[in-house]
Design an enzyme around this catalytic site. Structure first.
Site: not given
Ligand code: S3P
Length: 434
Positions: A15, A20, A96, A171, A195, A319, A346, A350, A394
């Site tokens: 995903k 991206r 999100g 993100q 991250s 996640d 989230k 969660r 999830r």
């Molecule tokens: C994601 C980053 C994470 C993750 C989300 C996907 C991404 O969120 O929890 O499911 O693809 O960059 P955060 O950036 O809020 O940590």
């Protein structure tokens, strides 16, 4: 008792990488082919907002030998400023990632846009996106609670900046990078906890190590992006549910093919292996800048309880925590989590979602501001037990896996939400039943 055996080649495409790939394609000059794109609602939301913004997006289904059907997406763009003002609000549904990462691109466009989402997304924190974009010169308006709708008055004159991420969020890192691609000059994004790094890999960004284990991601502004093909590997976060199914059920052995093994995503495999899970990685190889490979997971009766508190580990497995908690509670009679307040922001809160569902199933839990613990053997009731999805894919999948192990028959409210990331979840589980 049902055993789960077999080989899976139809895991949803990753995903994070798919979002991206589509967003980068909308900024590239030329035609981008994305092979193996997800049918999941979240990734489809990203395609929809691009279409609403005047980008040409064509999806086609490709039948493979063996009967699998894969989706390819072709996106055409003419470079950094190809988007057009949408006639209506941009609906991101539950995603999100769509709302936040697309905001970075819209902040650089010389028109006004408004992003909205479903009831879950409209409650999620958005100040983290407004703050860097305002510093770069865009006008961002949020609700009084700093949530969506996100109104963006973009500008072609974004300023580069040095931005230290206040939360370890891929993100936010990505939306700053996407905005920075349009700014005149070089932007530096500093992160102290790693991250997921797909954006850096896909854009070929320079990453410099700094003192105190910090890293600086360097984004050059206004350099043309040339379209290139992307191949999306299987999603390790989706794999986690199927791996848990294999680990938890007597006699089970499942092989998952072509899964993304990027180390910023696979901390949960390390945690499980250290706790005694029978997991083997095979055939690891590099494709398009990402490591991919196969994962074998087999019944693991002698696992030790999982305990997660190191902030870097929390960021890596963010996640997968709901599934890890449910697995540890069911298999080992214990689980503990700290330093994970971010989990409350989230698709649902969660921490309280997992605690309340585990309590319904007879487990004894203690909830903290930044985590929770589960102790002792659950007195799992028999018969039907209703649990809530909290409109969170999830949470729904974690308890659907618990249903295959516990004596109780678990009824999950709103289980269709699973389609956000894993539309063929039930189909895959059925194909493994022996
Ligand atoms: C994601 C980053 C994470 C993750 C989300 C996907 C991404 O969120 O929890 O499911 O693809 O960059 P955060 O950036 O809020 O940590």
């Amino acid at each position: 008792m049902t055993q789960y055996k077999g080989e899976i080649r139809t895991l949803p495409p990753d995903k994070s990488i798919a979002h991206r790939a589509a967003l980068i394609a909308s900024l590239a000059e030329g035609t981008t082919e994305i092979m193996n794109f997800s049918a999941g609602f979240d990734n489809q939301s990203t395609l929809d907002v691009l279409r609403s913004s005047g980008i040409s997006v064509v999806q086609e289904s490709i039948a493979e030998p063996g009967g699998n059907v894969k989706r390819n997406v072709v996106i055409e763009s003419r470079g950094l400023w190809s988007l057009k003002k949408s006639a209506q609000n941009l609906m991101c549904n539950n995603s999100g990632s769509t709302m936040r990462m697309f905001s970075g691109i819209l902040a650089a466009q010389p028109f006004e846009s408004t992003l909205v989402g479903d009831s879950s997304l409209m409650k999620r924190p958005m100040l983290r996106i407004a703050d860097p974009l305002r510093q770069m010169g865009a006008t961002i308006e949020l609700s009084p609670e700093n949530t969506a709708p996100v109104l963006i008055r973009g500008t072609k004159d974004l300023r580069p900046l040095t931005y230290e991420l206040p939360v370890p969020s891929a993100q936010v890192k990505s939306l700053v990078a996407f905005a920075a691609l349009h700014a005149e000059g070089e932007t530096r994004i500093i992160e102290s906890l790693p991250s997921r790094n797909h954006t850096e890999l896909m854009l070929g960004l320079d990453v410099q190590e700094l003192p105190d284990s910090k890293r600086s991601i360097v984004v050059p502004g206004r350099r043309p992006i040339i379209a290139r093909p992307f191949l999306v590997p299987g999603d390790p976060s989706s794999a986690c549910f199927i791996i848990a199914l294999g680990l938890m059920n007597r006699g089970s052995e499942i092989m998952l093919r072509d899964v993304c093994l990027n180390p910023t995503r696979t901390g949960y495999l390390d945690l499980l292996q250290k706790a005694g899970a029978v997991i083997r990685i095979e055939n690891a190889r590099e494709t398009g800048g990402e490591t991919i490979g196969d994962i074998l997971a087999a019944y693991s009766p002698s696992m030790k309880p999982l305990s997660i508190s190191d902030p870097a580990t929390v960021a890596n497995v963010i996640d997968e925590i709901p599934m890890l908690a449910v697995l540890s509670a069911c298999m080992t009679e214990g689980f503990s989590l700290h330093n994970a307040a971010e989990l409350r922001a989230k698709e649902s809160d969660r921490i309280s979602a997992v605690v309340s569902n585990l309590e319904r199933l007879g487990f004894s839990c203690e909830e903290y501001a930044d985590g929770f613990s589960v102790s002792g053997k659950g007195m799992a009731p028999k018969g039907r037990v209703p649990v809530e999805s909290f409109h969170d894919h999830r949470i729904a999948m974690s308890f659907a896996i618990a249903d295959k192990v516990l004596a109780a028959e678990i009824d999950i409210s709103d289980a269709a939400i699973i389609g956000v990331s894993f539309p063929n979840f039930l189909e895959i589980i059925e194909s493994l039943e022996t």
